[in-house]
Design an enzyme around this catalytic site. Sequence first.
Site, mmCIF file in Angstrom:
data_model
loop_
_atom_site.group_PDB
_atom_site.id
_atom_site.type_symbol
_atom_site.label_atom_id
_atom_site.label_comp_id
_atom_site.label_asym_id
_atom_site.label_seq_id
_atom_site.Cartn_x
_atom_site.Cartn_y
_atom_site.Cartn_z
ATOM 1 N N CYS A 1 7.229 -4.445 -7.562
ATOM 2 C CA CYS A 1 7.793 -3.097 -7.697
ATOM 3 C C CYS A 1 9.058 -2.799 -6.895
ATOM 4 O O CYS A 1 10.000 -2.237 -7.444
ATOM 5 C CB CYS A 1 6.736 -2.071 -7.334
ATOM 6 S SG CYS A 1 5.335 -2.194 -8.435
HETATM 7 C C1 UGA Z 1 4.085 -0.945 -3.414
HETATM 8 C C2 UGA Z 1 3.858 0.441 -2.796
HETATM 9 O O1 UGA Z 1 3.381 0.309 -1.456
HETATM 10 C C3 UGA Z 1 2.876 1.260 -3.627
HETATM 11 O O2 UGA Z 1 2.753 2.569 -3.085
HETATM 12 C C4 UGA Z 1 3.385 1.343 -5.066
HETATM 13 O O3 UGA Z 1 2.475 2.048 -5.900
HETATM 14 C C5 UGA Z 1 3.553 -0.060 -5.607
HETATM 15 O O4 UGA Z 1 4.482 -0.792 -4.787
HETATM 16 C C6 UGA Z 1 4.050 0.060 -7.027
HETATM 17 O O5 UGA Z 1 5.112 0.640 -7.238
HETATM 18 O O6 UGA Z 1 3.320 -0.332 -7.930
HETATM 19 P P1 UGA Z 1 2.742 -3.262 -3.366
HETATM 20 O O7 UGA Z 1 3.859 -3.805 -4.192
HETATM 21 O O8 UGA Z 1 1.347 -3.557 -3.762
HETATM 22 O O9 UGA Z 1 2.847 -1.648 -3.324
HETATM 23 O O10 UGA Z 1 2.959 -3.850 -1.914
HETATM 24 P P2 UGA Z 1 3.138 -3.276 -0.443
HETATM 25 O O11 UGA Z 1 1.868 -3.350 0.287
HETATM 26 O O12 UGA Z 1 3.847 -1.998 -0.435
HETATM 27 O O13 UGA Z 1 4.094 -4.409 0.174
HETATM 28 C C7 UGA Z 1 5.379 -4.671 -0.390
HETATM 29 C C8 UGA Z 1 6.084 -5.751 0.394
HETATM 30 O O14 UGA Z 1 6.573 -5.243 1.636
HETATM 31 C C9 UGA Z 1 5.215 -6.966 0.747
HETATM 32 O O15 UGA Z 1 5.938 -8.145 0.539
HETATM 33 C C10 UGA Z 1 4.919 -6.760 2.219
HETATM 34 O O16 UGA Z 1 4.668 -7.962 2.894
HETATM 35 C C11 UGA Z 1 6.209 -6.119 2.692
HETATM 36 N N1 UGA Z 1 6.019 -5.330 3.929
HETATM 37 C C12 UGA Z 1 5.272 -4.213 3.927
HETATM 38 C C13 UGA Z 1 6.645 -5.745 5.096
HETATM 39 O O17 UGA Z 1 7.346 -6.778 5.138
HETATM 40 N N2 UGA Z 1 6.474 -5.010 6.232
HETATM 41 C C14 UGA Z 1 5.713 -3.888 6.264
HETATM 42 O O18 UGA Z 1 5.605 -3.262 7.345
HETATM 43 C C15 UGA Z 1 5.089 -3.483 5.077
#
Ligand code: UGA
Length: 436
Positions: free
Chosen positions: A263
């Site tokens: 996303c």
């Molecule tokens: C994300 C959003 O968090 C959701 O709210 C949204 O609904 C979703 O996209 C979507 O649009 O469908 P998601 O893709 O499942 O959810 O993943 P996240 O948990 O948000 O992580 C995204 C990326 O950011 C991962 O690669 C994670 O490792 C990275 N991340 C996250 C970091 O590097 N540091 C952080 O502190 C948090």
Amino acid sequence: MGYVGLCTAATLASRGIRTIGIDIDQARVEQIRKGKAPLHEPHLDTMLKNGVKKKLLDATSEISVVAGTDTTFLTVGTPSQQDGSIDLSYIKNATEDLGNVLREKRGYHLVVVKSTVVPGTTNGTVRRFLEQSSRKTVGEELGLCANPEFLKEGTAINDALHPDKIVIGSNDKKSAHELTRLYRRFYGSKLPPLILTTPEAAELVKYASNAFLATKVSFINTIANIAEQIPGVDVGTIAEAIGLDPRIGSLFLKAGPGYGGSCFHKDLQALINYSQNRNYDPVLFRATEETNEQQAVRVVGIAEKLLGSLSSKRIAVLGLAFKKDTDDIREAASIRVINQLKKKGARVVAYDPMAIPNTKKTLSDQIDYAENAYSALKGADCAIIVTEWDQIRKLKSEDFRTYMKTPNIVDARRILDPQQYTQMNYIAIGTGPSRA
Ligand code: UGA
């Protein structure tokens, strides 16, 4: 019946609401009917099984069943086109098929756009296709709402059961009322805060949310890259301190190899493209994306700092999934890191507890795959930790020392305890050199 559709259907059924999942993929439909999840998501399997057993959940590829229902959630994918703009072809096809069925239906029907779509899509493309194919007018016999989801992979079921808000965008009172009624039934006395607004605003909320979160990650990665230059500074301390300010908040401040997943990149590109087409260049979001792209280069740069030239060096990449507990490698930092490593002439061996089958589909035999972390480490010149899996977090310093040719470690997720690695070439992202 992709990710969003499956989780939506399973949770609706779990609250006693009769639900039918519709998908053009017959094999997927059969799998769901057997109560088996076609993708990995904690609790989804059990929920599907229960729903099917209680006859509250069914699946079909026959869209005509819509005629016997009250509400349709559109949950098809909205991928990127070459130029980053949103591809609405699945939305168009699904809406047209839906409208054709609704033409014959008597009585009110509510259509809810859950897919992530750029502002104006619900009131534009969806409305146009729906009205043309159903020969009905939105507002009278047809209700139309934009109602984005905010599910995270890995916690999607919990997110659907306990969202921090529900956003409903509609043009008319009736459709908003009908959807609110459905959610009241779903959540009972625990209805989350409800934002009632226009479809365009609801659509933009979703992009704003993902753009903010992605920017938060690129922000902390920027601070991490600066911290690395300063003796005695660690980005973890900086994140902890600034996170205590309620205006900033402590979540999404983990420095790492850059964000991945289906996303953030897709939605940022769509938002950038959408804005530029309206003569506004959202410089901030371009920087968020650029920072993310560069983060993989930085990770490989740290390996070079430890090893010198990477040419012909054996590098163990630990973790391929875009985050832990998923087999999803879409836009994963691992792929960018591996591409960089290959460019530098390194030989790559990768380990992931779940994502190897998906990686093989993309990278095939460009890299080697290891069955476990130990065999990935065997004979390696350097290990790069890319995903924060518990299996990788649990590795001991002896493991690196025993199996690797030379124990050089790049901890791009900052999951190992630096105290255990003082005798080794260990560098965590965002940590400055120790004071001599
Ligand atoms: C994300 C959003 O968090 C959701 O709210 C949204 O609904 C979703 O996209 C979507 O649009 O469908 P998601 O893709 O499942 O959810 O993943 P996240 O948990 O948000 O992580 C995204 C990326 O950011 C991962 O690669 C994670 O490792 C990275 N991340 C996250 C970091 O590097 N540091 C952080 O502190 C948090």
